[in-house]
Design an enzyme around this catalytic site. Structure first.
Site, PDB file in Angstrom:
ATOM      1  N   ASN A  74      -1.178  19.660   0.584  1.00 32.33           N
ATOM      2  CA  ASN A  74      -2.254  18.985   1.315  1.00 32.33           C
ATOM      3  C   ASN A  74      -1.981  18.969   2.828  1.00 32.33           C
ATOM      4  O   ASN A  74      -2.791  19.472   3.625  1.00 32.33           O
ATOM      5  CB  ASN A  74      -2.436  17.562   0.774  1.00 32.33           C
ATOM      6  CG  ASN A  74      -3.398  16.734   1.617  1.00 32.33           C
ATOM      7  OD1 ASN A  74      -3.051  16.285   2.702  1.00 32.33           O
ATOM      8  ND2 ASN A  74      -4.615  16.576   1.162  1.00 32.33           N
ATOM      9  N   THR A 107      -3.686  13.193   6.760  1.00 27.75           N
ATOM     10  CA  THR A 107      -2.260  13.313   7.073  1.00 27.75           C
ATOM     11  C   THR A 107      -2.065  14.416   8.104  1.00 27.75           C
ATOM     12  O   THR A 107      -1.379  14.243   9.118  1.00 27.75           O
ATOM     13  CB  THR A 107      -1.437  13.597   5.796  1.00 27.75           C
ATOM     14  OG1 THR A 107      -1.771  12.600   4.827  1.00 27.75           O
ATOM     15  CG2 THR A 107       0.051  13.556   6.065  1.00 27.75           C
ATOM     16  N   SER A 119      -6.591   5.801   4.640  1.00 27.04           N
ATOM     17  CA  SER A 119      -6.679   5.023   3.400  1.00 27.04           C
ATOM     18  C   SER A 119      -7.102   3.596   3.712  1.00 27.04           C
ATOM     19  O   SER A 119      -7.902   2.984   3.007  1.00 27.04           O
ATOM     20  CB  SER A 119      -5.325   4.978   2.686  1.00 27.04           C
ATOM     21  OG  SER A 119      -5.182   6.078   1.829  1.00 27.04           O
ATOM     22  N   LYS A 157       0.841  -1.191   0.000  1.00 23.63           N
ATOM     23  CA  LYS A 157       0.000   0.000   0.000  1.00 23.63           C
ATOM     24  C   LYS A 157       0.870   1.233   0.000  1.00 23.63           C
ATOM     25  O   LYS A 157       1.847   1.315   0.749  1.00 23.63           O
ATOM     26  CB  LYS A 157      -0.862  -0.016   1.281  1.00 23.63           C
ATOM     27  CG  LYS A 157      -1.733   1.191   1.490  1.00 23.63           C
ATOM     28  CD  LYS A 157      -3.109   0.950   0.923  1.00 23.63           C
ATOM     29  CE  LYS A 157      -3.941   2.219   0.831  1.00 23.63           C
ATOM     30  NZ  LYS A 157      -3.603   3.035  -0.344  1.00 23.63           N
ATOM     31  N   LYS A 172       5.043   1.876  -3.261  1.00 23.15           N
ATOM     32  CA  LYS A 172       5.089   3.289  -3.673  1.00 23.15           C
ATOM     33  C   LYS A 172       5.246   3.359  -5.180  1.00 23.15           C
ATOM     34  O   LYS A 172       5.854   2.483  -5.790  1.00 23.15           O
ATOM     35  CB  LYS A 172       6.290   3.990  -3.025  1.00 23.15           C
ATOM     36  CG  LYS A 172       6.182   5.495  -3.044  1.00 23.15           C
ATOM     37  CD  LYS A 172       5.188   5.944  -2.006  1.00 23.15           C
ATOM     38  CE  LYS A 172       5.179   7.407  -1.762  1.00 23.15           C
ATOM     39  NZ  LYS A 172       4.624   7.707  -0.429  1.00 23.15           N
ATOM     40  N   LYS A 204       5.455   2.571   8.164  1.00 18.82           N
ATOM     41  CA  LYS A 204       4.229   3.245   8.643  1.00 18.82           C
ATOM     42  C   LYS A 204       3.155   2.214   8.979  1.00 18.82           C
ATOM     43  O   LYS A 204       2.524   2.277  10.025  1.00 18.82           O
ATOM     44  CB  LYS A 204       3.676   4.183   7.551  1.00 18.82           C
ATOM     45  CG  LYS A 204       4.520   5.412   7.304  1.00 18.82           C
ATOM     46  CD  LYS A 204       3.816   6.365   6.333  1.00 18.82           C
ATOM     47  CE  LYS A 204       4.818   7.333   5.743  1.00 18.82           C
ATOM     48  NZ  LYS A 204       4.211   8.397   4.940  1.00 18.82           N
TER      49      LYS A 204
HETATM   50  N1  GLU Z   1       1.170   8.951   0.155  1.00 17.80           N
HETATM   51  C1  GLU Z   1       0.795   8.866   1.518  1.00 17.80           C
HETATM   52  C2  GLU Z   1       1.976   8.469   2.381  1.00 17.80           C
HETATM   53  O1  GLU Z   1       3.116   8.654   1.999  1.00 17.80           O
HETATM   54  C3  GLU Z   1      -0.449   8.011   1.733  1.00 17.80           C
HETATM   55  C4  GLU Z   1      -0.359   6.590   1.261  1.00 17.80           C
HETATM   56  C5  GLU Z   1      -1.695   5.868   1.310  1.00 17.80           C
HETATM   57  O2  GLU Z   1      -2.683   6.469   1.653  1.00 17.80           O
HETATM   58  O3  GLU Z   1      -1.689   4.678   0.972  1.00 17.80           O
HETATM   59  O4  GLU Z   1       1.839   8.037   3.489  1.00 17.80           O
END
Ligand code: GLU
Length: 427
Positions: A234, A203, A361, A83, A119, A107
């Site tokens: 954002n 976030t 998410s 993810k 990613k 994370k």
């Molecule tokens: N791009 C965001 C991050 O770096 C969110 C990733 C997501 O929602 O899967 O954490």
């Protein structure tokens, strides 16, 4: 000294900081060592298990065809599907996407989500492209990576310079290709297409929770505290609003062009109202300071919410904040982290502070899978619970093991992944 540390030492001798992947690997290596894992585990975790590079032809508005390079990295899927977001940026590189996928694994581990990290990135500048060109590029990317993504394989999301409209195009392209509606293929969608309430500001909400927890530990009252935020995209813009509403004084904010400073506190509502769709507002003012000056402002809390490598060995000595909360991915280099730690500045690392986005998410994906949607309060309550638990957990490990919060977060983040990989018989 092991090979990893030697490598970084050589970088230092050459007066160059190691790149994001090198430093991530060094901290992963240290974290696994502290947890007593062998080098085999490190070998598995130091790179994504899968990495795809694609070339995407796009018909431009002037009739020409431009070929864009895109990537998708899947770090480790021992716990569940991978993810993570997709960024559109001219500086995207394979190395960066790899490091970012590892950070996503961390994370997920820290907040305890049933995911590994992934990613994606496309080397492009959407600020200089028309809407239809961005749409064609987004759809082309999904066609190119369709074999390795999906609601139970790898779930993309927004990241730097991508948004809910782009997620909608990507979801539409995927659903058409597979010939069934697949809202769970991607998160960060518009609400009408199965997006979650609270995802857009998630976030920043997570960063706010981290700031509150860190402030408590440092005995700082948020009411009247001075905060400087680098970045007005954002995360930065929602954060400015939340901090302002919580009674903090937002003394500095910045965008790509420059920074605004007022020791008495900026008029956040006015700035939010005037910013353009890419978060630029400083161009409307004459008395601006530079992005680097913003980092060194007299303040209590500093939030880098823009890009990588902002606090470095060069400026870490001049940071005046008591707390640095990383809303961006990778804003503080490894050596800067050490300097700040030695100076007694509490650094709440990106892999913890910015995990609110992926957490909501996850909620979005759960709602898509259930076909049952939650109200905003429910999302916020669940986010708060997970983030506070995650903060407590990381802070406790840092105190107990006498390490900085980044290393503690990595220790918490890799542990479950290592266990899951072992149960699966991979290591
Ligand atoms: N791009 C965001 C991050 O770096 C969110 C990733 C997501 O929602 O899967 O954490």
């Amino acid at each position: 000294m092991d090979e990893k540390e030697k490598n970084n030492e050589q970088h230092q001798e050459r007066g160059k900081e190691p790149d994001v992947l090198d430093s991530t690997q060094t901290v992963i290596h240290k974290a696994l060592g502290k947890l007593g894992y062998s080098d085999e585990v490190y070998e598995l975790m130091k790179e994504p298990m899968r990495m795809m590079t694609v070339r995407i032809p796009v018909k431009m508005d002037d009739g020409s065809t431009q070929i864009f390079t895109g990537y998708r990295a899947q770090h480790n899927d021992a716990i569940g599907p991978t993810k993570g977001g997709v960024r559109f940026h001219p500086d995207v590189t394979e190395t960066e996407v790899k490091a970012l996928s590892i950070w996503m694994s961390l994370k997920a581990g820290i907040v305890n989500l049933p995911y590994g990290g992934g990613k994606g990135g496309i080397v492009c500048d959407p600020r200089n492209m028309s809407f239809p060109e961005v749409e064609r590029l987004s759809r082309g990317y999904v066609r190119a990576i369709s074999q390795i993504v999906g609601p139970t394989k790898d779930i993309p999301a927004p990241d730097v310079l991508t948004n809910s409209q782009i997620m909608a195009w990507m979801m539409d392209e995927y659903s058409r290709m597979k010939e069934f509606d697949s809202p769970g293929f991607i998160t960060g969608k518009p609400i009408v297409l199965g997006g979650s309430h609270g995802r857009e500001s998630a976030t920043a909400k997570g960063v706010t929770i981290s700031i509150k927890e860190a402030a408590k530990r440092k005995g700082i009252h948020l009411e009247g505290a001075r905060i400087a935020i680098q970045g007005f995209g954002n995360a930065g813009s929602f954060l400015a609003k939340f901090m302002h509403d919580a009674g903090a004084k937002v003394v500095g904010i910045s965008d790509v062009q420059g920074a605004l400073y007022d020791p008495e506190g900026l008029d956040v509502d006015y700035l939010l109202d005037r910013r353009d769709s890419f978060g630029t507002v400083s161009n409307l003012f004459k008395n601006t300071i530079s992005n680097h000056e913003l980092l060194e402002l007299e303040c209590d809390i500093l939030v880098p919410a823009a890009i990588e490598n902002q606090i470095t060995e060069e400026n870490a000595d001049r940071i005046k904040a008591n707390i640095v909360v990383e809303a961006a991915n990778g804003p503080t280099t490894m050596r800067a982290t050490e300097i700040l730690y030695d100076r007694g500045i509490l650094v709440v690392p990106d892999v913890l502070a910015s995990s609110g986005g992926v957490t909501v998410s996850y909620f979005e994906w759960v709602q898509n899978n259930q076909g049952y949607y939650w109200e905003e309060e429910e999302v916020e309550e669940k986010l708060e619970k997970l983030m506070v638990q995650a903060f407590d957990n990381v802070y406790r490990v840092a105190q107990m093991r006498n390490v900085d919060m980044r290393l503690a977060a990595y220790m918490v983040g890799v542990r479950k992944m290592a266990e899951a990989s072992r149960f699966r018989g991979w290591i």
